[in-house]
Design a protein around this motif. Sequence first.
Motif, short mmCIF file in Angstrom:
data_model
loop_
_atom_site.label_atom_id
_atom_site.label_comp_id
_atom_site.label_asym_id
_atom_site.label_seq_id
_atom_site.Cartn_x
_atom_site.Cartn_y
_atom_site.Cartn_z
N ALA A 52 -11.44 13.06 8.28
CA ALA A 52 -10.71 12.39 9.35
C ALA A 52 -10.33 13.38 10.45
O ALA A 52 -10.36 13.07 11.63
CB ALA A 52 -9.47 11.71 8.79
N GLN A 53 -9.96 14.59 10.01
CA GLN A 53 -9.57 15.60 11.00
C GLN A 53 -10.77 16.19 11.71
O GLN A 53 -10.62 16.84 12.74
CB GLN A 53 -8.81 16.74 10.30
N GLY A 54 -11.95 16.00 11.13
CA GLY A 54 -13.15 16.58 11.72
C GLY A 54 -13.25 18.07 11.49
O GLY A 54 -13.79 18.80 12.31
N VAL A 55 -12.72 18.54 10.37
CA VAL A 55 -12.79 19.97 10.06
C VAL A 55 -13.39 20.17 8.68
O VAL A 55 -13.62 19.21 7.95
CB VAL A 55 -11.39 20.63 10.11
N ASP A 56 -13.64 21.44 8.34
CA ASP A 56 -14.05 21.74 6.97
C ASP A 56 -12.83 21.67 6.07
O ASP A 56 -11.70 21.87 6.52
CB ASP A 56 -14.64 23.15 6.90
N ILE A 57 -13.08 21.44 4.80
CA ILE A 57 -11.99 21.26 3.85
C ILE A 57 -10.96 22.39 3.89
O ILE A 57 -9.76 22.13 3.93
CB ILE A 57 -12.51 21.04 2.42
N GLU B 251 0.62 18.07 3.91
CA GLU B 251 1.95 17.91 3.32
C GLU B 251 2.49 16.49 3.55
O GLU B 251 3.10 15.89 2.67
CB GLU B 251 2.93 18.93 3.92
N HIS B 252 2.24 15.95 4.74
CA HIS B 252 2.67 14.58 5.03
C HIS B 252 1.85 13.58 4.25
O HIS B 252 2.37 12.60 3.72
CB HIS B 252 2.56 14.29 6.53
N LEU B 253 0.54 13.82 4.19
CA LEU B 253 -0.34 12.92 3.44
C LEU B 253 0.15 12.81 2.00
O LEU B 253 0.27 11.72 1.44
CB LEU B 253 -1.78 13.45 3.47
N PRO C 153 0.85 -1.20 0.00
CA PRO C 153 0.00 0.00 0.00
C PRO C 153 0.88 1.24 0.00
O PRO C 153 2.11 1.14 -0.09
CB PRO C 153 -0.74 -0.13 1.34
N ALA C 154 0.26 2.39 0.16
CA ALA C 154 1.03 3.63 0.25
C ALA C 154 2.02 3.52 1.40
O ALA C 154 1.73 2.94 2.43
CB ALA C 154 0.08 4.80 0.52
N GLY C 155 3.19 4.07 1.19
CA GLY C 155 4.19 4.10 2.25
C GLY C 155 5.05 2.86 2.34
O GLY C 155 5.99 2.82 3.13
N PHE C 156 4.75 1.82 1.54
CA PHE C 156 5.53 0.59 1.70
C PHE C 156 6.98 0.83 1.31
O PHE C 156 7.90 0.27 1.91
CB PHE C 156 4.92 -0.55 0.87
N TYR C 157 7.18 1.68 0.30
CA TYR C 157 8.53 1.93 -0.20
C TYR C 157 9.37 2.60 0.88
O TYR C 157 10.52 2.26 1.10
CB TYR C 157 8.43 2.79 -1.46
N TYR C 158 8.72 3.55 1.57
CA TYR C 158 9.40 4.25 2.66
C TYR C 158 9.80 3.25 3.73
O TYR C 158 10.89 3.30 4.30
CB TYR C 158 8.46 5.33 3.18
N LYS C 159 8.92 2.29 3.98
CA LYS C 159 9.22 1.30 5.02
C LYS C 159 10.36 0.38 4.64
O LYS C 159 11.02 -0.18 5.51
CB LYS C 159 7.97 0.50 5.36
N THR C 160 10.59 0.23 3.33
CA THR C 160 11.71 -0.63 2.93
C THR C 160 13.05 -0.03 3.32
O THR C 160 14.07 -0.71 3.32
CB THR C 160 11.72 -0.90 1.41
N PHE C 161 13.08 1.27 3.63
CA PHE C 161 14.33 1.90 4.01
C PHE C 161 14.82 1.44 5.39
O PHE C 161 15.99 1.60 5.71
CB PHE C 161 14.21 3.43 4.03
N PHE C 162 13.92 0.91 6.19
CA PHE C 162 14.33 0.40 7.50
C PHE C 162 14.90 -0.99 7.33
O PHE C 162 14.39 -1.79 6.58
CB PHE C 162 13.13 0.38 8.46
N GLY C 163 15.96 -1.30 8.04
CA GLY C 163 16.56 -2.62 7.85
C GLY C 163 17.90 -2.49 7.15
O GLY C 163 18.32 -1.39 6.79
N PRO C 164 18.62 -3.58 6.98
CA PRO C 164 19.99 -3.53 6.47
C PRO C 164 20.05 -2.99 5.03
O PRO C 164 19.28 -3.43 4.18
CB PRO C 164 20.49 -4.97 6.52
N ASP D 26 -6.70 6.61 4.29
CA ASP D 26 -7.06 6.23 5.65
C ASP D 26 -5.87 5.63 6.37
O ASP D 26 -5.68 5.86 7.57
CB ASP D 26 -8.20 5.20 5.61
N LEU D 27 -5.05 4.86 5.65
CA LEU D 27 -3.86 4.24 6.26
C LEU D 27 -2.89 5.32 6.74
O LEU D 27 -2.35 5.23 7.85
CB LEU D 27 -3.17 3.34 5.22
N ALA D 28 -2.68 6.33 5.90
CA ALA D 28 -1.76 7.40 6.30
C ALA D 28 -2.24 8.06 7.58
O ALA D 28 -1.46 8.35 8.49
CB ALA D 28 -1.66 8.43 5.18
N TRP D 29 -3.54 8.27 7.66
CA TRP D 29 -4.11 8.88 8.87
C TRP D 29 -3.87 7.99 10.08
O TRP D 29 -3.43 8.46 11.13
CB TRP D 29 -5.61 9.12 8.66
#
Lengths: 959, 172, 87
Positions: free
Chosen positions: A541-546, A512-514, A109-120, A501-504
């Motif tokens: 998700a934030q419970g605010v207006d756009i 910016e992070h999303l 899913p989203a972010g998997f590539y970033y997670k591959t940076f952890f580890g040897p 939803d996963l990012a949240w």
Amino acid sequence: MSGAALTFTFDGKTYAARPGQTLAAALLDNGVAVVARSFKYHRPRGVMAAGVEEPSALVTVGEGGRAEPNTRATDVFVYQGLVARSQNVWPSLAFDVGAINGLASRLIPAGFYYKTFFGPPRRWMVYERFIRKAAGLGPAPADADPDSFDHRAAFCDVLVVGAGPAGLAAALAATQAGQRVMLVEQDSVPGGALLREDVRIDGVGGPEWAAQAVAQIRAGGGRVLLRATATGYWDGNLVSVVQRLAEPGQVPAAAAPVQRLWKVRCGKVLLATGAIERPLAFGGNDRPGVMLAQAVRAYVRRHGVVPGRRAVVATSNDDGYRTAFALADAGAQVVAVLDSRAAPDSAIVDQARGRFAVLTDARPIDTRARGQRLATVIAQVGGGEQRLAADLLAMSGGFTPVAHLHKQAGGDLAWDAAAQAFVPGTARQAQASIGAAAGGHDLAAILAQGWAAGSGGAPRGFAVDDPLGMGTPAGAAEVPQAARGKAFVDFQNDVTLSDIDLAWREGYRSVEHLKRYTTLGMGTDQGKTGNMAALARLAQAQGVDIPQAGLTTFRPPYTPTTLGAFAGAAVGEHAGPVRRLRLHQAHDDLGAAWQPVGYWFRPRSYPRAGESLGAASLREARMVRQSLGMVDVSTLATFEVSGPDAAALLEMACATTIGRLGVGRGRYTVMLREDGLVMDDGTAWRLAEQRYLLTSSTGGADRMAQHLSWLRNVMAPHLKVSVVNVQEHLGAVALAGPQAARVLAGLTGAEAPAHMRCTRAVLAGVDVLILAASYSGERAFEVYAPGHQLRAVWNALHGAAVAAGGGAYGLDAMDHLRVEKGHVVIGAEVDGRVSAHDIGLGGMLRKSGGFVGWQGQQRLAIATASGRRQLVGLTVIGGQALPEGAMLVTQEGQEPLGHVTTAAPRVAGEGWIGLALLSDGRARDGQELLAWSATRNLRVPVRVCDPVFYDREGARYRD
Amino acid sequence: MTVKGRVIVIELSVHDAADVLALELWDTAGAPAVAQALGFALPPAGRSAGDDQRRAMRFEPTVWLVEGAAIDRAALDAAVADHGAVTPIGGGLVRVRLVGAAWRGLLMHDGVFDAENPAFAPGCTAATVIAHVAVRLNVVAPDRCDALVPASLADGLIARWREVAARVDTPA
Amino acid sequence: MMLIDCPHCGPRAQEEFTYERTRDSVVPLDAAPAAAMATLYARANPRGEEDEIWRHTLGCRGWLELRRHRMTHAIVAVRPLGPAVLP
């Protein structure tokens, strides 16, 4: 659509197209439903949109160096012989092994590539190779681009961006008001929205009205560019426009440029850039056959293509209904209109109820395919579900005004709650947004608004005939709810609702992070169709207006632009300006080997047949010491400084005395920076009572010109002085060697001047200035003449030199000669960190001060500190060459004590010598060190000595 | 497939500029005597005065470029006297003559100056940059513009101008 | 991309100009050494308007001082630098 049929190929198969069709329209016309595979999951994709916002239908168009990858099939117009290919597929578009990614989607899913940076790291390098190959877009062509590109400036009182109804009205009005008008449109024909609607303006059909408007604007002196995208908005109301003169991959006529970058400076900019439709989020909303509703209308009305037989229209607003009518009028079956509103109430809805099945509180939630193409729409209708058989789903989730240029110009956005959209708010530059770009929707109102904007307030009405009527404003955007399966938000980067939803859930809260975690909006389409839905989900998700959820930054270019367009004509040999010597041909005739020196090309030597460059330069240098040589020194910086305050100005720039020079005399001088370090060196000559010539280094010429002008205009504007940069005007040939004085006298009929004196003379009929200065260490003369007369001087000197057993020498020989004399070169020994004291010139500085840098050079750290790197000479112990740039150490691996600034073979003798900057160098005379270059794996033993190796007393100048 | 267009018609000729002098005044009191020697007043900012035989062009705040075979250097030196200095610079320049109405469009390529502005008319001068080269423009007639170009950079710029002037240009 | 109003030439593109330095960094030739070095290395660096010295290097080659807002690039004032000029 008229004109002879065209043929083109897609993935090797030939198809027919009508002139004026985009590639997307032609493919749809030929029943080609699948045109691409998505970035990550390799899902089969078709055409979703009709304009540049298309996220999925990316193909490579053209061949060889002309190939343009990631071309939106909606943004290329078919020409005869067009070659297009699908991307990111193997072995074929129909059967793509990459689809396996889709099966493994839970793991990636989203972010998997970033997670591959952890580890040897080593493990990462292994799977990175697979990841690289598994996803991507089209590869960049490896061949050089054979085409040329153009840059052009333009100026106007009014720039109108977009030739839709608003833009055309504005440009018409401005032209009639006598303004300088420019109108740019990214499409191939004007009209914008008019091209897909069935409306009449002032009794004329939309597209025809648009064509007439363009003709009127041109007749009135306005400039109208088609296939021209306003791509960036800069300071000072400057707008960059990329105009296509040829379609992607198309061979241009007779070496004409394929694209032109216009840099347009505008009095005022009117942004009539329209609005982009939003997709709906539901399972499988990316299947071939699912399209934007306005796009379907465009294909039906403009291109004569009906992209399906059984259609469902799903909409959150009134505008989507227009597509149902267009489809029905074209003979397609409209199965149902799904309106997500609970109780829509307008004229167009009433008309629709009379013709189609209109279901309210209805929205698609999932889809089924048959053979990769849409076959079934599963809809939630009120409390229940319905399955509708359809091969076309036209969706409308609302509209996003195109405010990119407004934002680039520093404007801010306001939130229109009724339309659930950001509209342009306050503008910071002289610009305004009109039409759908400003949130408008009513055609008559848009035309009137455009006219008023272009005329500066004068009103005008337009008679609009719209059978379907406008009804209530294009309504609220659909806020995506939970959907089944993969509900895509960013189609190009394969980002789904669940990714957001996963990012949240993982704690990424800011927009910016999303964006960066999911790569949403980071594709070549820059999120044109996806950003708003994602923002709505984030706000939920934030419970605010756009508007509270924030927005990411809008950056140019608006659409992908090939690098060639930015380079223009500045490519290859023309990447930068080239400065050519007046004597270039003369040097070429003598077989010069050329050396780039800044913007110049200068002869480094004149090798004979079979002679290496090193052998040539040593031969030439020895020729100078033994008989005579001549070298082109026209690139030296030269300034004529005149007036009662000439010496005063020179004494501001130069750290030595100047004012005490008698007429006809010259001296070496040095110029410091404000921080007290050496900036440049040169010579100053008093040509007449109130006229001086200043020379300084070639490399620092532009800097010195700026510096002298700075002193004259900013620091001492009251001085009675004129400083004229004569570097271009004067050329010079230096004649050096024991025969030089005799040869010169023979040519001028007058005795050559003594060392450090100057005279005027006539040589080969040319009025020349002769400066007796020596760089080489032999008796030498710099002969100056105006550039257009230099050849005659060179010819005469060369003839006489050769007769005396000498000839021309180049930069390399010049360098060998000056190293023997310990002369420093700005850029080699003087590298911006060196003070006058470091190179032994501290005694030359004027005690009275008043020169630039006098305060700085007094600082203890520069003037007296121990450890400073000082100029020394080096002789090599043994027969090796001395590597320039080598570190000076007591032992290999130790901290360097200095470095070799220049190395040269001895001219008057054997073996190699060099100049160096060495810590406390003057105290190390006689010490043996190692010149060590770790990068070249060389180690050469050297002995520290005085930097002057030859004729310390200067006897050679006085024969 | 051919792209319909019109050819920019321009006659480009290259001449030496050996006659050009830089006349600088550090003291404006020198202006009347210089005007006397020239036969016309020194032009204001952005203007030129005179004709091909004898012309002064203003590009800089304190410097006029003087050109023409009829210029008497000695008389000019005498007129300038203690108020300024005259320095020859023509050896460093090349004169490019552009003849034809399309000179305005030509100068827009690789440039940033509004040569298409009708206010940039005969008698107007402008120093600007085109294709990285400093150029000094003088509008001599409605269909003639002269450009003074640094000698070392002239070849590249002239080649670029010839290339732009010769090829088919799509209608603007 | 800014448009700069040159006192001699009128409004011209930024590409014709070179930025030199801030006014507050100019070291007078008669400044004492300590003051000279302090001026050379210390900067006001405001997040707002500042006086800057530019040169119209590829135009009239004249010098100018302008007051520019360093966030918005808005130029609020321009004046020429140099000797007295004939109109």
